[in-house]
Design a protein around this motif. Sequence first.
Motif, short mmCIF file in Angstrom:
data_model
loop_
_atom_site.label_atom_id
_atom_site.label_comp_id
_atom_site.label_asym_id
_atom_site.label_seq_id
_atom_site.Cartn_x
_atom_site.Cartn_y
_atom_site.Cartn_z
N LEU A 1 56.25 17.81 38.00
CA LEU A 1 54.86 18.26 38.17
C LEU A 1 54.19 17.53 39.33
CD1 LEU A 1 53.83 18.24 34.40
CD2 LEU A 1 54.38 20.24 35.78
N SER A 2 54.97 17.00 40.25
CA SER A 2 54.41 16.24 41.36
C SER A 2 53.54 17.12 42.25
CB SER A 2 55.53 15.60 42.18
OG SER A 2 56.36 16.58 42.76
N TYR A 3 52.50 16.52 42.81
CA TYR A 3 51.57 17.19 43.72
C TYR A 3 50.90 18.41 43.08
CZ TYR A 3 53.83 14.33 47.28
OH TYR A 3 54.33 13.27 48.00
N SER A 4 50.88 18.47 41.76
CA SER A 4 50.29 19.61 41.06
C SER A 4 48.84 19.30 40.68
CB SER A 4 51.09 19.94 39.80
OG SER A 4 50.89 18.94 38.82
N ASP A 5 48.15 20.34 40.18
CA ASP A 5 46.77 20.18 39.71
C ASP A 5 46.70 19.84 38.23
OD1 ASP A 5 45.87 20.75 42.23
OD2 ASP A 5 45.43 22.85 41.84
N VAL A 6 47.83 19.63 37.60
CA VAL A 6 47.87 19.35 36.17
C VAL A 6 47.10 18.06 35.86
CG1 VAL A 6 49.35 18.75 34.22
CG2 VAL A 6 50.01 20.59 35.78
N LYS A 7 46.12 18.16 34.96
CA LYS A 7 45.30 17.01 34.58
C LYS A 7 45.70 16.43 33.23
CE LYS A 7 41.23 18.70 37.09
NZ LYS A 7 39.80 19.11 36.97
N ARG A 8 46.24 17.27 32.36
CA ARG A 8 46.56 16.82 31.01
C ARG A 8 47.91 17.38 30.58
NH1 ARG A 8 41.47 17.98 31.57
NH2 ARG A 8 41.89 20.20 31.21
N LEU A 9 48.56 16.63 29.73
CA LEU A 9 49.79 17.09 29.09
C LEU A 9 49.47 17.48 27.65
CD1 LEU A 9 52.27 14.32 30.34
CD2 LEU A 9 51.96 16.62 31.28
N PRO A 10 50.03 18.57 27.16
CA PRO A 10 49.73 19.00 25.79
C PRO A 10 50.37 18.08 24.77
CG PRO A 10 51.45 20.37 26.72
CD PRO A 10 50.98 19.48 27.83
N SER A 11 49.83 18.08 23.57
CA SER A 11 50.41 17.26 22.50
C SER A 11 51.83 17.68 22.17
CB SER A 11 49.53 17.33 21.25
OG SER A 11 49.41 18.69 20.81
N SER A 12 52.15 18.95 22.45
CA SER A 12 53.50 19.45 22.16
C SER A 12 54.55 18.88 23.10
CB SER A 12 53.52 20.98 22.23
OG SER A 12 53.17 21.43 23.53
N GLU B 1 49.20 25.11 40.66
CA GLU B 1 47.75 25.01 40.55
C GLU B 1 47.27 25.07 39.10
OE1 GLU B 1 46.16 28.02 43.08
OE2 GLU B 1 46.93 27.10 44.92
N MET B 2 48.15 24.91 38.15
CA MET B 2 47.76 24.90 36.74
C MET B 2 47.04 23.60 36.41
SD MET B 2 51.51 26.16 35.43
CE MET B 2 51.13 25.93 33.71
N ASP B 3 45.93 23.69 35.67
CA ASP B 3 45.21 22.49 35.24
C ASP B 3 45.90 21.79 34.08
OD1 ASP B 3 43.28 22.89 37.13
OD2 ASP B 3 41.90 23.92 35.79
N GLU B 4 46.57 22.57 33.27
CA GLU B 4 47.15 22.01 32.05
C GLU B 4 48.39 22.79 31.67
OE1 GLU B 4 45.67 20.82 27.51
OE2 GLU B 4 44.37 21.89 28.91
N LEU B 5 49.41 22.09 31.22
CA LEU B 5 50.59 22.76 30.70
C LEU B 5 50.25 23.38 29.34
CD1 LEU B 5 53.64 20.41 31.39
CD2 LEU B 5 53.05 22.53 32.54
#
Length: 719
Positions: free
Chosen positions: A199-210, A180-184
């Motif tokens: 990260l399938s079926y997750s709430d992640v919307k964005r990947l960090p620049s790192s 349920e994390m929005d962002e790594l």
Amino acid sequence: MTSDRIRIPAASSSFPQYGDILPDLMLSYVDLPASLKSCFVYCCIYSKDYEIEMDLLAMQWVAHGLIEEKKGMDVEVTANQCIDDLINRCMTEETEEGDVKLHDTLHDLASYIGRKEYSHASPTEHTSHLSLLDVDDAETSMHNVSLVANKLHTLFCAFLPSEQFTNIKWLRVLSLEECEMDELPNSIECVSLLKYLNLSYSDVKRLPSSIDRLWNLQTLDLSYSKIEEVPEEIGKLCNLRYLGLEGTEELKIVAEGLGKLTNLQTLKRFLLCNDKEDRRGCNIKVLKDLNNLTGKLSIEGLGAARKEVNLGEAQLLKEKHLLTGLKFDFEEQHDDKVADASEQSCILEALEPPHCLKNLKIRHYKGEMPSWYLKTDYTKLRILKLENCPLSEKLISITSLEKLELNKCPAVCEIASMPSLKSLKIGSCDGLNTIGHDMPALESLEVDGCGRLEQVADDHMPALKMLNLTNLKAVKQLPTHLPSLEVLTVQDLPNWEGWPAIGSRETTISMPRLREAGLENCPKMQTQGLLYALSEQEHDYEPRLQELRVWDCPSARLGWKLLKQLPNLTDLRLDREALESTLPSPLPSEVSTFLPSLEHLTLTDANVDKLKWGRVPEWVWGLSQLDSLGLQGFTEEISLGGHWQCLQELVRLELYDFPNLKSLVDINNTTSLQNDAVATTSPTDAKEQLACLLNLEDLVVSCCPAVDLPQELRDSLED
């Protein structure tokens, strides 16, 4: 990871319930090649009954170095061969969806062998592969991770705080599926040895620049997640081989850094930008250097207006010889400027597929079919699907084609003969008037909503097993000689004459393997010829029909003479018109003798007074073996009491549209049993009747306004 020297116990103390079974399976494990032993044991990281996607399992094995590299062969190919080998050795099983899983006993075996290194929820000092998916307490989960963080190579969990990423620096495989994390967090860069990130079926919307620090990453699965953007930094993941973007409905931006991933093998979904090239996807030129792509690729967004594609760049796909499946999707978004037919034609002409292609699908394409479409070079093409392609007129004969689907292609007027075709599905092709006659391999034929089509099959389809016809206004005849037909479904054919009586133009019927027949809303369908075929002709076979459904076919006259010829019938669904017969109805004591296998019965009464039963016919209560019973429209029935003790095997009962029905249980303890020959009065016990009904697993009562049910039955109602 595991030792070949394993003590084989007489009965494992860890799994005493299996007795001598586990030692026998241990011998099967010992017989595995060394390369397969670790692969088999690794599967126990998943819980019992978990269905594992083959591609992702293979990539996890690769991430851990379990797959031996072979010269001239991609390691993914070798990994998939290992999966096939385990399946062939019955150490894993393939599911209907094409995934794999371990049988419970084999899962216990793998867990027993890998008990030191693999753990679910409770790690030890030796644990290097940990799954916390079955742990509900997040605090406990994080405590367990902390205990072995500096030793973990595999971690499956649904939540991971940012500070933990700094502690799991030896991790190779990380699955945060459904997290349920929005962002790594940016601290993901600390896991620099990571090769597999799910990260399938997750709430992640964005990947960090790192994310660009994960130089070793081979697999990034974002399928069905809420990801909104694939950033430019993705282009620095030079070892990435698998990028999962299926089902990412929220995805708006895919940076063109994607074109730098020259080692990428699996993409599956490629999104094109619109005419402004400022949203949703990439320029199509990004595909140019992705020459290692394998398997299937879906290119979406082709329908939006864009700058003209240079035909000199037509090698974008043609030289990608490892691709086996392509989908060209021209469906436009609601805010797109739609490309006209000539623009779409130009685009598709430039996307000539490689000749090794096995699967091709084109959707919502408004242009003329491209020149490469008419070439005969596609000798490996097995599957072709065209959906909503209004200008596609004729399908040439593709000798290698095994499956063809056409939907909403109104200009198609003819389908040529195809000798290898096994499955043909056609829907809403109003211009179609001819289907090729030479299709000796065809096994499945489905046709729906083709108003001009007069003939859909003929006697030159000897392999046809399934025939499904719906909403065909012009069809008057069907073939009568289909030696392999097993399933026949005919619905909404207003002019089909069925099987007329002997002496008319159709005199013989041969469907010796017919197992299931469904006939609905065919007002001219006659059945006398079918009756003759099943009852009076001499056969070398016993009719195999097991399921028969006839609804709204007023010219059908099945009758008991036909039903007596169907001893294997298990499912019978009829209305009153279909069962009209000059013969009297059988006695309740007789009916089970010629329908001994019947388990499911559904009857609907007629609306025409002269055909109405009015009340449920008495022969129904003689079918003591019934498992389910459905009754509808019996307007004169007041009480059904006194019968339920006759149906001791009944587990499902459905009653619809009994406007005058007042009770299911005979409160007066007497019931009048009537049939054409007998009228008696038999005492019954209300409690016994009620007990029979309460034994039902499913009870449905609908549109029965007058019925008064005991409270015990009300508690059992579904509706």
